[in-house]
Design a protein around this motif. Structure first.
Motif, PDB file in Angstrom:
ATOM      1  N   THR A   1      10.689  59.407  70.740  1.00 26.83           N
ATOM      2  CA  THR A   1      11.862  59.980  71.406  1.00 26.83           C
ATOM      3  C   THR A   1      13.116  59.770  70.569  1.00 26.83           C
ATOM      4  OG1 THR A   1      10.895  59.598  73.589  1.00 26.83           O
ATOM      5  CG2 THR A   1      13.287  59.910  73.498  1.00 26.83           C
TER       6      THR A   1
ATOM      7  N   TYR B   1      13.212  62.117  67.531  1.00 27.02           N
ATOM      8  CA  TYR B   1      13.578  63.501  67.867  1.00 27.02           C
ATOM      9  C   TYR B   1      15.072  63.614  68.158  1.00 27.02           C
ATOM     10  CZ  TYR B   1       8.852  65.407  67.911  1.00 27.02           C
ATOM     11  OH  TYR B   1       7.603  65.846  67.537  1.00 27.02           O
TER      12      TYR B   1
ATOM     13  N   LEU C   1      12.940  72.024  63.668  1.00 29.90           N
ATOM     14  CA  LEU C   1      12.759  72.176  65.116  1.00 29.90           C
ATOM     15  C   LEU C   1      13.339  73.525  65.519  1.00 29.90           C
ATOM     16  CD1 LEU C   1      13.834  68.669  66.498  1.00 29.90           C
ATOM     17  CD2 LEU C   1      11.511  69.496  66.085  1.00 29.90           C
TER      18      LEU C   1
ATOM     19  N   ALA D   1      16.964  68.894  60.879  1.00 28.61           N
ATOM     20  CA  ALA D   1      15.869  68.341  61.687  1.00 28.61           C
ATOM     21  C   ALA D   1      14.780  67.684  60.853  1.00 28.61           C
ATOM     22  CB  ALA D   1      15.260  69.405  62.610  1.00 28.61           C
TER      23      ALA D   1
ATOM     24  N   ASN E   1       8.985  66.030  62.201  1.00 23.25           N
ATOM     25  CA  ASN E   1       7.995  65.071  62.701  1.00 23.25           C
ATOM     26  C   ASN E   1       8.614  63.683  62.833  1.00 23.25           C
ATOM     27  OD1 ASN E   1       5.422  66.787  62.446  1.00 23.25           O
ATOM     28  ND2 ASN E   1       6.316  66.926  60.408  1.00 23.25           N
ATOM     29  N   PRO E   2       8.279  62.957  63.899  1.00 22.32           N
ATOM     30  CA  PRO E   2       8.744  61.575  63.997  1.00 22.32           C
ATOM     31  C   PRO E   2       8.096  60.701  62.923  1.00 22.32           C
ATOM     32  CG  PRO E   2       7.154  62.045  65.731  1.00 22.32           C
ATOM     33  CD  PRO E   2       7.442  63.347  65.039  1.00 22.32           C
TER      34      PRO E   2
END
Length: 237
Positions: free
Chosen positions: A71, A74, A104, A132, A136-137
């Protein structure tokens, strides 16, 4: 004027955009950074940019508290989109043509990342801002810079920081810290010099993509690198 590099990837940290402020985007700083970018654009250099988001939200730091890492990461990616929009606005004001591509999808405000379109924009002399991260995290914007640099076929990755190169230790803390004019990727990784994360350094090393770390706050530094002068720290195979 002869330039050493025809196509570059500029990595701008979020911290660079806030200048000496504690948070957010400093408009004076962002205008000065854009002026440096405009100067090399006039030399015919094709410019791609990856922007960080640490001036607004830092995912890793927040994840060390009570927030889930995915979380937090992102949220950090969304912060980079905000910075990209600020850069785009400042560039348009001086007559540059920027395009944001985001890993994203936020179709109302930015384009999705499409490699072919980004390559075409660069060939047209437009500036492509990648937002972004990788999408991916668990991956930093440094890694995104190395990845997009390879995908765009750039000649070099330029990492803009608050210090004028890579030092043996933090020059703000250690007055005896010395700057390295040149380093190999293996040395940077082995010494754990914290210039970029290990994944980004390894990607650059394996693809033989050189890196230059310099101060974006040093007037004319970006231009000097482009025309082949000694500036910052050059990292190579």
């Amino acid at each position: 004027m002869t330039t050493r590099y025809q196509r570059i990837l500029l990595k701008l940290s979020g911290e660079a955009l806030m200048g000496e402020d504690n948070y957010g985007i400093n408009q004076i700083v962002i205008r000065r950074i854009v002026a440096e970018i405009e100067e090399i654009n006039k030399l015919g250099v094709e410019i791609a940019i990856v922007v960080g988001g640490g001036n607004i939200f830092r995912g890793m730091k927040s994840a060390n508290g009570d927030m889930e890492r995915v979380t937090a990461d992102y949220m950090g990616m969304l912060a980079t989109v905000m910075n990209a929009l600020a850069l785009q606005d400042a560039m348009k004001r001086v007559g540059l043509i920027p395009r944001i591509q985001s890993a994203l999808r936020i179709d109302q405000v930015v384009e999705p990342y499409i490699r072919g379109k980004a390559m075409r924009y660069l060939k047209e002399g437009w500036i492509v801002i990648f937002a972004a991260g990788t999408g991916n995290p668990f991956f930093t914007t440094d890694t995104a810079a190395a990845l997009r640099g390879m995908e765009m076929g750039v000649d070099i990755v330029l990492k803009a920081t608050k210090v004028d190169g890579i030092y043996s230790s933090d020059p703000h803390v250690d007055p005896q810290a010395t700057r390295f004019p040149k380093l190999s990727f293996d040395e940077a990784i082995a010494r754990n010099l914290q210039v970029m994360d290990a994944t980004a350094l390894t990607l650059c090393r394996d693809q033989k993509l050189p890196l230059n770390v310099f101060s974006i706050f040093k007037p004319g530094a970006l231009r000097r690198i482009i025309i082949g002068e000694d500036e910052g720290t050059f990292v190579m195979i």
